[in-house]
Design an enzyme around this catalytic site. Structure first.
Site, mmCIF file in Angstrom:
data_model
loop_
_atom_site.group_PDB
_atom_site.id
_atom_site.type_symbol
_atom_site.label_atom_id
_atom_site.label_comp_id
_atom_site.label_asym_id
_atom_site.label_seq_id
_atom_site.Cartn_x
_atom_site.Cartn_y
_atom_site.Cartn_z
ATOM 1 N N CYS A 86 0.841 -1.198 0.000
ATOM 2 C CA CYS A 86 0.000 0.000 0.000
ATOM 3 C C CYS A 86 0.883 1.257 0.000
ATOM 4 O O CYS A 86 1.549 1.529 -0.984
ATOM 5 C CB CYS A 86 -0.979 -0.019 1.174
ATOM 6 S SG CYS A 86 -2.370 1.117 0.952
ATOM 7 N N HIS A 185 -3.696 -5.190 0.762
ATOM 8 C CA HIS A 185 -3.123 -5.629 2.044
ATOM 9 C C HIS A 185 -3.115 -7.155 2.145
ATOM 10 O O HIS A 185 -4.115 -7.762 2.526
ATOM 11 C CB HIS A 185 -3.920 -5.029 3.208
ATOM 12 C CG HIS A 185 -3.704 -3.570 3.389
ATOM 13 N ND1 HIS A 185 -2.672 -3.057 4.137
ATOM 14 C CD2 HIS A 185 -4.376 -2.501 2.884
ATOM 15 C CE1 HIS A 185 -2.719 -1.731 4.103
ATOM 16 N NE2 HIS A 185 -3.741 -1.369 3.349
ATOM 17 N N GLU A 187 -1.723 -8.900 4.347
ATOM 18 C CA GLU A 187 -1.645 -9.350 5.743
ATOM 19 C C GLU A 187 -3.009 -9.585 6.385
ATOM 20 O O GLU A 187 -3.101 -10.249 7.426
ATOM 21 C CB GLU A 187 -0.838 -8.342 6.580
ATOM 22 C CG GLU A 187 -1.496 -7.003 6.810
ATOM 23 C CD GLU A 187 -1.264 -5.977 5.705
ATOM 24 O OE1 GLU A 187 -1.382 -4.778 5.980
ATOM 25 O OE2 GLU A 187 -0.975 -6.387 4.553
#
Length: 529
Positions: A86, A185, A187
């Site tokens: 990002c 993202h 994660e």
């Protein structure tokens, strides 16, 4: 010879994203050690850390604004793989000659990313990863976006490896230099293949071995404790909570009876908690424990005080005094063991730019008087909470203890609203025990993130048999949350709540009414005080 579990390591530079700690936890779950540092780290610090790869986190600021954070130039000259996420991708693009601009079409939430051309087979990051196949044969990925800016021109020698309908460069790569950037993202669990992308980066691209496991963490911690304390004795404030319990087991494994645990019963614990701690750690595991019955001392100090923060400070101060009194009796104790965990370390780290997290005050023995002059033993300071729990399981601690709901450091002192009295604590203990018992019986305990009872210092009229009574009110609180930063009130079945209410009112003399808290966070906090 046993391999060093820190031998292969990833450095994560934090640009302020709410998800940064999640990146670190995902890397650890893969089995590789990593550390999280502020973005303004020096070249000297990075050279000393010697990472196998670097991850640049997301962040709330805009690359297009003057003075916004940038990765140190050394990141791109260190000769190791770099993965920008990002904001991390945007600053990578801008610093390496690309262009970033604020977009009129912001992307927040779910998005479908198309892996371009042959990238699904040739890109080391996205190879053989897909959630679906597009009509043109390209792989499609379900991802989580959270950005306003976007890369409009990628740097020279980079290729675009993925796009969305509104983001032409959703992922980019320089395979030769092993530089990668994604606008989404990986994660978060909403990005379904995110864990595989991170695994590709950490294992395949950075070449890290999976040396970081609960068993190897225990072996490493035991060796470090033995080296640190030598033949000295260690003292530990054992609360029965997850962190201090795992520390107790680790230090005991390392030095045996040279560890003395001090368990302070402050009168603010859950029902039978003191007895359970003594039975588990003293009788079952054979630890050397000194139990201090300090209920009267704590309640006397709290008498007349109804302000929440003042109560917290009193409880913390009295604990330090009680623990100090016991520590002075142990003339040979040279070391103090504490349950400091990695998020505590992160939050206490000050960035020179002033953009690091604020230091939290914890209700542990961190405030012990300086004249004690003891060295600190902190075997959990590299671990996240989920890692502490997994280490605890490996050490033989029971699952129900390690995974029970959070309990505040000041205990019932902040669940009895207003002034804390023994009568109130006794009523609350019983009501809370009924609520938790029924949640377990109904298989609801693990479906909520936290549940507890609160004592309200107001009386309410009730009817029992032919008579009226004027007794106290109990509030029940149950929430669902992922990170405890935000939370929804748990929609427990009405029949269940009615059953719990009836049990509390009928079985506990002194309670006439039970209410259920339907406040979310925000605007309310999870605890009432």
């Amino acid at each position: 010879m046993t391999k060093d579990i820190h031998q292969h390591r990833i450095l994560i530079l934090d640009f302020g994203s709410q998800y940064t700690q999640l990146i670190a936890r995902r890397v650890r779950e893969i089995g590789v050690y990593c550390e999280l540092w502020a973005w303004d780290v020096t070249e000297e610090q990075m050279r000393e850390f010697n990472p196998s790869g670097i991850i640049l986190s997301g962040g709330p600021e805009s690359v297009t604004e003057a003075g916004s954070p940038r990765a140190p130039e050394y990141v791109f000259n260190a000769g190791v793989p770099v993965f920008g996420i990002c904001y991390g991708m945007q600053t990578m693009a801008e610093q390496l000659g690309g262009k970033v601009q604020s977009s009129t079409e912001r992307e927040f939430g779910y998005a479908k990313v198309e892996v371009l051309g042959n990238s699904g087979k040739t890109s080391a990051l996205l190879r053989n990863i897909e959630d679906a196949i597009a009509d043109n044969g390209n792989a499609l990925l379900d991802v989580w976006m959270s950005h306003g800016d976007k890369v409009t021109t990628i740097p020279a020698d980079f290729t675009t490896i993925a796009q969305t309908a509104t983001c032409p460069h959703a992922a980019m790569a320089n395979e030769a230099k092993r530089f990668y950037g994604v606008q989404f993202h990986p994660e978060v669990t909403h990005t379904r293949q995110g864990a595989r992308m991170l695994e590709h980066f950490v294992k395949d691209i950075c070449g890290c071995e999976c040396l970081w496991t609960p068993a190897t963490i225990i072996d490493d911690a035991v060796a470090r404790i033995r080296e640190q304390v030598g033949d000295d004795e260690v003292i530990l404030g054992l609360s029965g909570g997850v962190d201090s319990s795992v520390v107790a087991m680790l230090v005991h494994r390392a030095i045996g009876d040279r560890l003395t645990c001090v368990f302070v019963d402050n009168g603010l614990l859950r029902l039978n908690e003191g007895q359970q701690v003594m039975e588990m750690f003293g009788d079952h595991f054979g630890l050397n424990i000194v139990k201090v019955d300090a209920e009267e001392r704590f309640l006397s100090a709290l008498a007349g005080e109804d302000e929440p923060e003042a109560k917290r400070k009193i409880i913390g101060r009295v604990f330090v005094e009680v623990f100090d009194d016991e520590a002075k009796k142990l003339k040979n104790a040279r070391w103090l063991a504490q349950g400091t965990i990695y998020p505590d370390v992160i939050e206490s780290a000050a960035s020179k730019t002033g953009k690091a997290h604020v230091i939290k005050s914890h209700h542990n023995v961190g405030g012990l008087p300086e004249e004690m002059k003891m060295g600190l033993v902190e075997p959990l300071r590299e671990l996240f909470k989920d890692e502490v729990r997994r280490v605890g399981l490996e050490l033989g601690l029971p699952y129900d203890m390690l995974y029970r709901h959070p309990f505040p450091g000041p205990g019932l002192g902040v669940r009895v609203l207003g002034e804390v009295k023994k009568e109130y604590c006794d009523l609350l203990r019983k009501a809370d025990a009924v609520f938790i018992e029924e949640l377990r019986k109904a298989d609801l305990y693990n479906q909520v993130s936290q549940a507890f009872a609160v004592f309200l210092p107001v009386r309410s009229v009730g009817v029992m048999g032919d008579g009226r009574k004027y007794d106290w009110v109990i509030a029940l609180r149950a929430v669902e949350t992922i990170d405890f930063m935000t939370a929804h009130w748990a929609h427990l079945p009405y029949d269940f709540l009615g059953h719990v209410s009836n049990r509390i009112i009928n079985e506990i003399n002194g309670i006439s009414r039970v209410v259920y808290d339907v406040s979310g966070k925000p605007p309310a906090t999870i605890e009432w005080e």
